[in-house]
Enzyme design. Structure first.
Site, mmCIF file in Angstrom:
data_model
loop_
_atom_site.group_PDB
_atom_site.id
_atom_site.type_symbol
_atom_site.label_atom_id
_atom_site.label_comp_id
_atom_site.label_asym_id
_atom_site.label_seq_id
_atom_site.Cartn_x
_atom_site.Cartn_y
_atom_site.Cartn_z
ATOM 1 C CB CYS A 159 -4.307 0.673 -8.056
ATOM 2 S SG CYS A 159 -4.745 1.557 -6.361
ATOM 3 C CB SER A 161 3.607 -1.711 -4.134
ATOM 4 O OG SER A 161 2.491 -1.353 -4.917
#
Length: 582
Positions: A195, A486
């Protein structure tokens, strides 16, 4: 510190002598008699169809195998695929995330040690797979090299995946339409790779390189660039040299290597999850990384990378700006440059070679038109984005063993905070309270029983994003948990609170409207009031002692399988959350 080639009896050939069935079995697949005497390499990959971080790795396994074949070395691809924290998000699948690290490491160990191999190439891109592979490298201790799967492209106008969480919260609040949300959703992941922000996947690719276990400049190569293929081909030669020199990970990695990794973590604004992964990796060499080391180093090292989520740009811009070697050049006065790497040379020697080769000029050839310039992406250590690294470790009567916050992503107004506690026993309850408007500015939201022993230590991303995306809450509401976040997390989110709730840590004893005080500059987190009334800490200690007497330990969340094993045997988040043997 170059190692000359030594004459060794290959492990593969030594073991062949002990097992007459080995050759016969290998000839039953894609081996010929001419392959049996060759050096034998495991190509361990997390390739699978589960997510874009690993989907493209099959191609690079084949490229590496092809290169080894050219060099008369036999490569054996093995797959233990990983899961994606993004896909596991928002449901009970997230409970499996951290334990997957242990299982991937275990399976790589099994595959490499149950058969005669001489070395390891480990291919991975993402949150748990990269630390799992590093754990396996150090545990197995065969000559090895890590090959990262690179970075995903950004979507239109710099759209990156973590923004989908923001838009999801806006959709639930009625601020955008369903069609607008779908537009963001469908364009956020235009290619394979990790990502596009400095989350755990990007952080761990960089820390593999910082530890000396990957080639210089190998981390976060754009997955669509031919440079990724070039790196894989080059790695084949280095891996063969490592085997010939009998140069193993334990010969390369020392405590100073881990100190280098923590310094890099500070400079890049790395994910808080690295405070779980680096101690777990170090534990494989019986090196204990105390949580305080992160705080000590982060106080000294400048934060210099302008990458999302703490900064402006997607991660592939980081690579085009010079990648980790450019950061290391800025930190030369801090790093232990004498540490060995998989090139067979020291970190300092690698940097000198790259400088001589004008490494940055190579990056300029492939830059996208929208690239803003390297000085806007990687700052000078003398004029940093922030004088201190991005992470702070907090302690106090709420977290005697420590808690972690990425303060570079926290509004300065929230660096000192005092508010009334709103405790929840699950993330789902907390998220609903935030989205429904039950949580008000000035509240301290606590989520407990989500640590390693509680439920496997899932991420609290949706709750943190729901707070961060609310203009009023983001500047006046704290989120505190014994779970984790996260790597994309931004805003006033404090995690890894230890001891965790299921062990009877103070977070389990907090009641509604107790007063919580956070002071990031002074590194403290304390319960300073009971039921809305502030009082001395010694009186609070006595009240907590009384509450503990009536507290009941929750039954294990899982009684079977992988999670049943993990919640009963994981160590504290402050130590890395790995599985203990006793």
């Amino acid at each position: 510190m170059n190692r000359t080639e030594v004459k060794i009896l290959l492990r593969s050939q030594e073991i062949r002598k002990k097992g007459p069935e080995i050759d016969a079995l290998r000839l039953g697949m894609d081996w010929g008699p001419e392959d049996l005497d060759k050096m034998q390499i495991v190509i361990a990959s997390t390739y699978g169809n589960g997510h874009p971080g690993s989907f493209h790795l099959e191609k690079y396994m084949e490229i590496l195998k092809e290169e080894l074949d050219k060099k008369e070395v036999k490569g054996s691809p093995m797959m233990v695929s990983d899961i994606c924290d993004g896909i596991a998000q928002g449901h009970d699948g997230m409970n499996y995330s951290l334990v997957s690290r242990e299982m991937i490491a275990n399976m790589v160990e099994i595959q490499a040690m149950a058969a005669p191999y001489d070395g390891l190439a480990l291919m991975s891109s993402c949150d748990k797979s990269v630390p799992a592979h590093l754990m396996a490298m150090l545990r197995i201790n065969l000559p090895a090299i890590h090959l990262a799967g690179g970075s995903m492209a950004a979507g239109p106008k710099g759209l990156t995946l973590e923004q989908v969480g923001t838009y999801s919260a806006e959709l639930k609040r009625g601020l955008i339409t369903d069609d607008e949300f779908k537009n963001y959703q469908y364009q956020a992941c235009p290619s394979c790779g990790a990502c596009q922000f400095m989350g755990t996947a990007s952080t761990m690719q960089l820390l593999a390189e910082a530890l000396g276990l990957a080639l210089p400049g190998a981390a976060l190569i754009p997955s669509t660039s031919t440079a990724l293929e070039m790196m894989v081909r080059q790695a084949s030669s280095y891996l063969i040299d490592l085997v010939k020199k009998d140069l193993k990970p334990a010969d390369i990695v020392t405590r100073k290597s881990f100190e280098n990794a923590v310094m890099i973590h500070a400079a890049i604004g790395g994910s808080t999850n690295a405070l779980l992964h680096l101690p777990a990796i170090a534990h494989e060499l019986d090196i204990e990384l105390d949580i305080n080391l992160f705080d000590e180093i982060h106080r000294k090292i400048p934060f210099i990378t302008n990458i999302k989520t703490s900064g402006e740009y997607p991660t592939r811009f980081f690579w085009y700006a010079g990648g980790l070697p450019a950061v290391m050049q800025e930190l030369k006065d801090y790093l232990h440059l004498d540490q060995l790497t998989v090139t067979g040379k020291t970190l300092g020697e690698n940097l000198a070679t790259l400088d001589k080769l004008k490494y940055l000029d190579y990056m300029k050839k492939d830059r996208p038109k929208q690239f803003p310039g390297e000085n806007k992406v990687i700052y000078s250590a003398k004029k940093p984005l922030q004088q201190e690294g991005a992470i702070a470790v907090l302690r106090g009567n709420l977290a005697p063993e420590g808690a972690v916050v990425k303060h570079s992503a926290v509004d300065p107004a929230m660096h000192r905070f005092k508010g009334k506690a709103k405790p929840f026993d699950t993330e789902e309850e907390a998220l609903e309270a935030v989205l429904s408007g039950e949580i008000k500015p000035g509240d301290a939201v606590l989520i407990r029983y989500e640590g390693p022993k509680g439920s496997g230590m899932p991420e609290m991303f949706y709750t943190s994003e729901a707070i961060a995306s609310d203009v009023e809450l983001n500047k006046a509401t704290a989120l505190i948990t014994d779970g984790r976040y996260s790597g994309a997390t931004r805003g006033p989110a404090i995690g890894h609170v230890s001891p965790e709730g299921v062990d009877g840590g103070p977070i389990a004893l907090v009641e509604n409207d107790d007063i919580i005080e956070i002071n990031i500059p002074e590194r403290t987190i304390n319960i300073v009031g009971i039921k809305g009334a502030e009082m001395e800490l010694d009186k609070i200690a006595e009240i907590l002692k009384q509450r503990k007497k009536s507290w009941k330990k929750p039954a294990p969340s899982f009684n079977k399988g992988t999670l049943g094993l993990y919640v009963r045997n994981a160590v504290s988040a402050a130590k890395g959350g790995y599985l203990k043997l006793d």
